[in-house]
Design a protein around this motif. Structure first.
Motif, PDB file in Angstrom:
ATOM      1  N   TYR A 184       0.923  -1.055  -0.075  1.00 22.17           N
ATOM      2  CA  TYR A 184       0.065   0.010  -0.017  1.00 22.17           C
ATOM      3  C   TYR A 184       0.811   1.251   0.014  1.00 22.17           C
ATOM      4  CZ  TYR A 184      -3.673  -3.323   1.397  1.00 22.17           C
ATOM      5  OH  TYR A 184      -4.430  -4.295   1.406  1.00 22.17           O
ATOM      6  N   ASP A 185       0.633   2.121  -0.937  1.00 23.38           N
ATOM      7  CA  ASP A 185       1.645   3.107  -1.159  1.00 23.38           C
ATOM      8  C   ASP A 185       0.859   4.463  -0.716  1.00 23.38           C
ATOM      9  OD1 ASP A 185       3.133   5.267  -1.913  1.00 23.38           O
ATOM     10  OD2 ASP A 185       3.429   4.569  -4.085  1.00 23.38           O
TER      11      ASP A 185
ATOM     12  N   ARG B 227       0.293   7.255  -2.923  1.00 27.05           N
ATOM     13  CA  ARG B 227      -0.766   7.586  -4.033  1.00 27.05           C
ATOM     14  C   ARG B 227      -2.171   7.007  -3.710  1.00 27.05           C
ATOM     15  NH1 ARG B 227       0.621   2.365  -7.421  1.00 27.05           N
ATOM     16  NH2 ARG B 227       2.231   1.868  -5.921  1.00 27.05           N
ATOM     17  N   MET B 228      -2.374   6.985  -2.376  1.00 31.52           N
ATOM     18  CA  MET B 228      -3.676   6.839  -1.888  1.00 31.52           C
ATOM     19  C   MET B 228      -4.635   8.183  -2.230  1.00 31.52           C
ATOM     20  SD  MET B 228      -3.318   5.065   1.679  1.00 31.52           S
ATOM     21  CE  MET B 228      -2.794   3.310   1.570  1.00 31.52           C
TER      22      MET B 228
ATOM     23  N   ASP C 100      -3.298   2.574  -5.519  1.00 32.31           N
ATOM     24  CA  ASP C 100      -2.157   2.620  -4.533  1.00 32.31           C
ATOM     25  C   ASP C 100      -1.548   1.395  -4.337  1.00 32.31           C
ATOM     26  OD1 ASP C 100      -4.449   1.534  -3.223  1.00 32.31           O
ATOM     27  OD2 ASP C 100      -4.165   2.746  -1.378  1.00 32.31           O
TER      28      ASP C 100
END
Length: 515
Positions: free
Chosen positions: A45-46, A49-50, A166
């Motif tokens: 989970y980035d 990028r969320m 993400d």
């Protein structure tokens, strides 16, 4: 780069939908929760990028992820209540399906291209991708998938439609309530079978049609080919040998069910024939005056009622037989396909502009003009042919790669089978040797009595001395025995006692011979 640019769709039946799932889909997480999630090596989970995640709302438009006031599980409960959904008791071992959980995706490189275009994406954990901007193509793709779902299941039955950018590959989560109509009242209700079939065979058929429909209406517009079908569940986790074995087992069960249904149908047909013969008999009895008219009407009504019941049962069994025959046919095809490697070439759609002459014919220098036009036409044809050759060359390369993988898989399974066969052969030889030794010793009465006496003593837990006969002395010795092992079955314990006794007696005899 992966050359198989395919769409992907996974659907899972849901008997419930909890807060944890809703929070994950709508990303109602804080930084600590995300860090704990990323401790799992399979998660990625980035945080940077969320902000690019989004969802398609009931109006069919793009909105920020989690923009709705009510959470996902609350919206699901409200829709189920509207439909009069009543689950079984909480302590029941089974529960009916109330929702379908979809995941839509596709080829990793292609979906990243749709989401971020030519921008550089760093997929390492902890990387900074805050510079990325979301591209319009991913939004349009999500809208098209949403429209496809709305067309099949109804817009008001789409509870949630979240798009995650993400993670490693962009994908969509869709939560949908399958709705059908009751046959008698015509009222709408939650009905899994209305959208996904009543049997495994129907579900497989519907799933294949869904893949085809999704490709034709959505995937083809974005260069995503139709995904490969996987029959049944958890097939991808099985080796080829286990998969074929599973299909063969399922086919045998289906064949057994077909034979059972055929037997029941024949029995029902015999019963119906017998009742029709009874009708003829009471007709003759009435004509000859053996029974009264009232008695005749009563018996006729009873027989006709039985015939009607048999006809209904026969119709039901015939429908089930038809479904099982189709299931058996499909399983047989799947098994044959699993044993085969080579698949037919795809029918590629090649877009090209036919060669055309656009220049006017000059008054002078016609020969050179014709020569130039011929060169241009030849060049265009060559480009078209090379494009077609490239497509089928890639197909051929995939065929070769698939064949190589299959050979390696078969070799690996052959090696494993050889190892298993060697172990079984060695075990068989040892058992055969022990059996021969036992038979030889049992043929001698004194040894036979000694073996049974010692074995009985061991089984009862009593140590016993074994005396060697003959020779110049007495060499009594207590047996070394560890007793019954923990969790050892009684039959296995008795067998071990007997084999240990045989070994001890044999050793005792060898000492006697040496003396």
């Amino acid at each position: 780069m992966n050359t198989d640019i395919k769409q992907a769709m996974h659907v899972e039946a849901g008997k419930s939908f909890g807060t944890a799932e809703a929070n994950e889909n709508e990303r109602h997480w804080n930084d600590d929760k995300i860090d704990r999630k990323n401790q799992d090596p399979t998660n990625h989970y980035d945080k940077t990028r969320m902000k690019l995640n989004f969802e398609i709302g009931p109006d069919g438009k793009v909105h920020p992820l989690g923009y709705q006031e009510k959470s996902l599980e609350v919206r699901l409960k409200e829709r189920l209540t509207e439909l009069g959904w009543k689950p079984f008791k909480p302590d029941s071992k089974i529960q009916p399906n109330c929702c379908a959980k979809f995941i839509f995706g596709g080829n990793h490189d292609r979906t990243l291209e749709m989401a971020f275009g030519t921008q550089t994406v760093n997929l390492d954990k902890g990387a900074d991708n805050s510079h990325l901007q979301r591209c319009p193509e991913i939004e349009q793709w999500a809208k098209d998938v949403y429209d496809w779902c709305a067309k099949r299941y109804g817009q008001k039955n789409i509870i949630g439609f979240q798009v995650h950018l993400d993670e490693s590959s962009p994908h969509i989560h869709a939560l949908i309530v399958p709705v059908g109509q009751r046959s008698k009242s015509g009222r709408e209700c939650v009905m899994w079978s209305a959208k996904f079939g009543k049997s495994r065979y129907e579900y497989g058929h519907i799933l294949r049609e869904m893949h085809t429909s999704l490709y034709e209406e959505v995937g083809s517009k974005y260069g995503l080919e139709r995904g490969d079908s996987i029959e049944g569940r958890n097939v991808s986790h099985l080796s080829k040998r286990d998969y074929i074995r599973k299909l063969s087992k399922d086919a045998k069960q289906a064949e057994k069910a077909v034979k059972g249904l055929q037997t029941m149908i024949r029995k029902l047909e015999r019963e119906m024939l017998a009742d029709r013969n009874r009708l003829k008999e009471i007709d003759e009895a009435l004509a000859s005056g053996k029974i009264t008219l009232d008695r005749y009407e009563e018996q006729k009504a009873d027989i006709q009622k039985l015939i009607t019941e048999y006809q209904e049962k026969l119709k039901d069994k015939s429908n089930k037989l038809h479904a099982k025959e189709h299931e058996l046919e499909q399983l047989t095809k799947d098994a044959a396909k699993a044993r085969s490697v080579i698949q037919p070439f795809r029918n590629h759609k090649v877009d090209f502009t036919p060669p055309q002459i656009t220049e006017k014919v000059p008054l002078f220098g016609t020969d050179k003009w014709i020569e130039r036009q011929n060169r241009l036409i030849a060049k265009q044809f060559t480009e078209i042919v090379r494009k077609i050759e490239s497509l089928y060359r890639n197909d051929a390369a995939r065929q070769v790669e698939a064949a190589q993988r299959n050979v390696l898989a078969d070799y690996g399974e052959l090696y494993q089978l050889r190892q298993e066969n060697k172990i079984l052969s060695d075990t068989n030889e040892n058992l055969e040797s022990e059996l021969n030794t036992l038979l030889c010793q049992l043929a001698i009465p004194s040894v036979r009595n000694m073996i049974f006496a010692v074995a009985d003593a061991l089984i009862s837990g009593q140590p016993i001395p074994v005396s060697s006969e003959g020779g110049g002395g007495n060499s009594d010795s207590d047996l070394r025995w560890d007793g019954r092992r923990q969790d050892e079955e009684e039959d296995e314990y008795k067998r071990r006692c007997l084999m240990h006794t045989v070994q001890v007696v044999r050793n005792s005899q060898r000492k006697t011979i040496r003396r």
